[in-house]
Structure formats: C-alpha cells, structure tokens
Design an enzyme around this catalytic site. Structure first.
Site, mmCIF file in Angstrom:
data_model
loop_
_atom_site.group_PDB
_atom_site.id
_atom_site.type_symbol
_atom_site.label_atom_id
_atom_site.label_comp_id
_atom_site.label_asym_id
_atom_site.label_seq_id
_atom_site.Cartn_x
_atom_site.Cartn_y
_atom_site.Cartn_z
ATOM 1 N N CYS A 256 0.735 -1.201 -0.143
ATOM 2 C CA CYS A 256 0.031 0.089 0.057
ATOM 3 C C CYS A 256 0.903 1.198 0.006
ATOM 4 C CB CYS A 256 -0.846 0.067 1.193
ATOM 5 S SG CYS A 256 -2.050 -1.367 1.372
ATOM 6 N N HIS A 257 1.974 1.197 0.444
ATOM 7 C CA HIS A 257 2.970 2.386 0.896
ATOM 8 C C HIS A 257 4.355 2.055 0.693
ATOM 9 C CE1 HIS A 257 4.680 5.454 3.306
ATOM 10 N NE2 HIS A 257 3.701 6.274 3.283
ATOM 11 N N PHE A 258 4.833 2.545 -0.756
ATOM 12 C CA PHE A 258 4.205 3.089 -1.847
ATOM 13 C C PHE A 258 4.189 1.925 -2.820
ATOM 14 C CE2 PHE A 258 5.778 6.779 0.243
ATOM 15 C CZ PHE A 258 4.816 7.527 0.456
ATOM 16 N N VAL B 73 7.711 0.792 1.724
ATOM 17 C CA VAL B 73 8.183 1.476 3.331
ATOM 18 C C VAL B 73 7.150 1.526 4.234
ATOM 19 C CG1 VAL B 73 7.794 3.797 2.394
ATOM 20 C CG2 VAL B 73 9.274 3.393 4.251
#
Length: 517
Positions: A410-412, A417
C-alpha cells in the site's frame, strides 16, 4: 535483481511461520462492547489469505486477478484495475494498473455516489477524480498529472498511498499557484514549488476497515487521521512540480518522505459516513544539493468545522540517501532504554498473551482491545509501571519485519516502506497495553480508548523497508491525569529499525473514559 532475491529469501522465512500467523488471525477476543466477529480461518492452500495480509473486516472489493497474487514478480505495465467496484460501470472508465514485485490488494474505498466532481478524468485538469487518483497510486503518474510527468511512469518514484491507505477521493482545486508558463526560472521548472493551496476530499465510509479494526466502531485510528491529513501534501508537491526540480538533473527514481510534523487534534468527531475536506497550503521550498525540502500547513474540516491541523515538512531524495540511513543518533546503533538501564519488564507475547494481559486487569465489560490484527503491529511487549526516562512508566514493543506485511503493498506501490503513521500506531498500541497493565481503566464503567485533544510532534530520520529485520518501539510515560471519571495519559516515544533509532515522538496522547456517555 538483488532486491527481489532478498525479498524471495525473506518470503521463505515468512512462509515457515504461516501456521502460527494463521493462529493469530483466528484469535477470538474476550467479550467487550462492541464484540468483534472473529476473522475467518485462512486457507492453507492459498498463502495470500494467510499471515499478515488481513482481508477481513470492513468493505473490500473482490480479490485482484490471481496472476498478480505473488511476491517477487516482474514490474509490468499495461494492465487494468479490473477489481475496482466502479471500473467500467455506469459509464466510468477502468483505471490502469502496473504490476510490481508485491501483490496488490482489494479496493477499500469508493466515492460517495452522485458527486459531480467525479466525472472529469482528464489528466492534469481539475478536479482530479477517483480514476486519476487510482492512476497515481498504482499506475502511470502522467495519467493523473499530465504528460509533463511521463518520465515518472516507468520509475520507482513514490506514488500516492494505495488500496487500504488510499485516503484521498478527489482533488477539487488548486489556488495561489505561482507560475510563469514556459519560463523555467524556478529551479528549472515554470512553477514555484513554494506555492499553491490544494483542496481535496476523502469520502469516509462508515464500514471502513479501520473502524472495524478499532476498539469501537466510531474510533478512527490516529494513524488514519495522519494519513488523511498528509496525503494531500503528496499530491500538491507534484502539482507544483517539486519532484521535477530534481528529476531534470538526477533522474526520475525519487523518494518522497515525511520528515517532521506538529499536529493538533482540535475536536473529537464521529467521521463515519462523512466527507472530510483537506486544505493543504505549501509554505516553503528549498533545494539542498541532490535533495529538496518542502513545507505544508494542513487543516481537516468536516461539516464546516476544523478538527485536525498539521504543519509538516517533507523531502524529495535520491534512493542512495537511504542505502545507509543514519537515524537520530548520527548512525550510532543502540539498545533500547530497558536494556541500557537493566530495568526488568513484565513480558507478553502477542497475540497469545493478550487475553491474559486483559484478564489480569479485571476490567469487566470494556471496549479497549483492538479488534483486528491489521492494526496490531507488535509481536510482543514488555511493560513497567515505574521505568522510562520520566520514571512514570515504560513500554517496549517489538516486531519481526515480514515481507508479507500488508502495508508494503500500500505504501508505496513502487517504493515499499512502512508508513511513518503506522510506526506511530505501533506506539499507540504499546501505550494502550501499558494502560491496561497499569490498571488505569479500573473504576470506569465500560471503559474505552479515545484520542486526547492537543498537540503531537514527530520527527522521522529513517525508514523501515522489507530489507530490514526488526522494529522496536519504546514508550516513556510522562504524565497520568485523572479528572471527571476519565484518565489522560501522555508519553514520549521512539522507534528503532535494526537497532537504529529513527523516529522520535513527543505528546503521544490517550484518553480512557466510559463508552457510555
């Protein structure tokens, strides 16, 4: 690639522990108000549904196509985000999708129906719709921001947070932008990256996964408040062309990171079913060699009333900067406080000992326990009622990094991370368990946690990625105040990655009060 090989090796280790992870998913909490439903058992034949992936609780679309459900696959474009509930429906287009070495996740948020600002999908033209923002989160930046950003399409540059953390529904407007079209007088671009005020919205559903995961149905985790506030900054920074000022000379593989912030919770608001308006103003920009720093001021409002404000700074970096991060202590690794002080702790393995921790508190009916492992980040905690730098109490939490952790997808999307916000959420989790262990809810009928109003300050000087091995959190209680049948707890906190201290937080705040008020 070396990184992919490292991820594959870590996946082998992760798969070896899937049986115990499945037991954690099936853990049933003791009775409380409201009582959460247990998550369904994971299917042994399908590792995507196992371990730390958390696909239960709240609204979620169907799973992405099976061809993408793997780790370590090639990065390929030209796909479609077919599993978005609005894709190809009622005249809507289907956003694109770029596969990476991480499996994508179900879509967790769709716009509230009937908003006239959701019909324009032209890249680089306001308002930006859900289609544009899907392109930004997991496909080509140029299909959100326009052709000038096509150099980022095939890069590993930071995108907007995706899937479970895609907390911007649309961008309505940008004002006060200083431009001189065609004249590259602002660090090589025609827009002053110190200018611009962006107004965006998040349609917050009542059945969001994070409400289902919290101790009670109307409590938004503090990390989600942070993300809603900060994500518009991540869009405005591209709109005012800050990444282009570096990319023109150093390439398009750039990292965007939050560095510091001072946040103030002004009001406790029930945000279920509300459209949250984010107004973010860029207040400064500076080039520092091969990096840049940008400042923002953000206010969140709902029903015309401000409830959360954040002054923040972010940086654009070349990836090499983080290959040897130095953290808060000039690169020096260190033991956590309780090791250095040789201070004894009461230790609990999570989730196995969580029920025991709550049972010994003799709470009766309560809404204090988190209801989903998706918002549980600790593998274990150690607690002391007397330790810490203030002598008022101390909590230590630890976690083994797992390549399968849900947030890496989800990130990123092209730059995995752990969000800094989830590091703070891990601190909140540790502080909550300390409060239970300290018996602070005793005497409060149907006690529950909420966010205390006031200021929280954080500083990040490093990151946690799938390459890392372990995370430690330490929480130092600074004050415990009782008044009007409630308890307010304030603490300072740090987060370590592989023994390097990288996050510092002051003013971590919790309130314990009756859920029936």
């Amino acid at each position: 690639r070396a990184e992919v090989e490292l991820l594959k090796r870590k996946l082998v280790t992760a798969e070896a522990s899937l049986a115990s992870a499945t037991a954690a998913v099936n853990y049933i909490a003791p009775a409380r108000v409201p009582l959460a439903a247990a998550q369904p058992a994971a299917r042994a034949a399908d590792p995507y549904t196992m371990g730390g992936l958390h696909l239960a609780g709240g609204f979620r679309s169907s799973l992405p196509p099976a061809q993408f459900m793997k780790w370590g696959g090639p990065i390929t474009g030209g796909h479609a985000l077919l599993w978005h509930p609005w894709a190809g429906k009622n005249g809507h287009p289907t956003p694109g999708f770029r596969a990476t070495s991480y499996p994508p996740r179900p879509i967790c948020f769709t716009p509230f129906p009937g908003n006239p600002n959701d019909t324009n999908h032209t890249p680089g033209v306001l308002p930006l719709s859900w289609v544009n923002l899907c392109e930004f989160m997991c496909n080509d930046l140029s299909k959100c921001l326009g052709a000038e950003f096509s150099g980022f399409d095939h890069s590993s540059a930071s995108r907007s947070p995706a899937f479970d953390l895609a907390l911007t529904t649309r961008v309505l407007s940008v004002s006060d932008l200083v431009q001189d079209k065609g004249n590259p007088k602002f660090f090589g671009v025609d827009t002053d990256s110190a200018s611009g005020t962006m107004v965006a919205e998040f349609d917050c559903p009542a059945d969001a996964w994070f409400f289902a995961a919290s101790p009670r149905d109307d409590l938004m985790p503090y990390s989600i408040l942070m993300e809603i506030a900060l994500q518009t900054c991540g869009i405005l920074t591209s709109w005012n062309k800050a990444p282009l000022t570096i990319a023109l000379n150093h390439g398009y593989d750039l990292l965007f990171r939050n560095l510091d912030a001072t946040a103030t919770l002004l009001e406790s608001v029930d945000l279920r079913g509300k459209t949250i308006i984010n107004t973010s103003k860029c207040t400064g920009y500076a080039m520092l060699g091969q990096m840049s720093v940008q400042k923002f001021s953000t206010v969140l409002t709902v029903d015309g009333k401000p409830f959360y404000q954040v002054d923040s700074s972010f940086g654009w970096f070349l990836p090499a900067v983080f290959e040897k991060q130095v953290g808060l202590d000039g690169g020096q690794k260190r033991d956590c406080w309780h090791v250095t002080a040789d201070h004894p702790l009461h230790n609990f393995t999570l989730p196995a000992d969580e029920a025991q921790l709550f049972a010994t508190a003799s709470l009766g009916v309560h809404s204090l326990m988190r209801r989903s492992d998706q918002v549980r980040f600790m593998d274990g905690v150690g607690l002391s009622l007397t330790g810490g730098t203030h002598g008022r109490g101390y909590g230590h939490g630890f976690k083994k990094v797992d390549v399968c952790d849900w947030f890496f997808s989800c990130h990123f999307w092209c730059d995995p991370v752990m969000p800094g916000s989830l590091g703070l959420e891990a601190m909140h989790e540790t502080l909550e368990l300390w409060c239970v262990h300290a018996g602070l809810a005793a005497g409060i009928h149907c006690p529950t946690f909420s966010h205390d109003l006031g200021k929280t300050v954080w500083k990040y000087r490093g990151q946690l990625t799938p390459k890392n091995d372990c995370m430690d959190v330490e929480v130092h209680v600074s004050s415990v105040q009782r008044a009007d049948g409630s308890v307010t707890v304030v603490a300072d906190a740090f987060l370590y990655v592989d023994s390097l201290r990288v996050y510092q937080v002051s003013g971590l705040r919790l309130r314990i009060a009756s859920v029936i008020q």
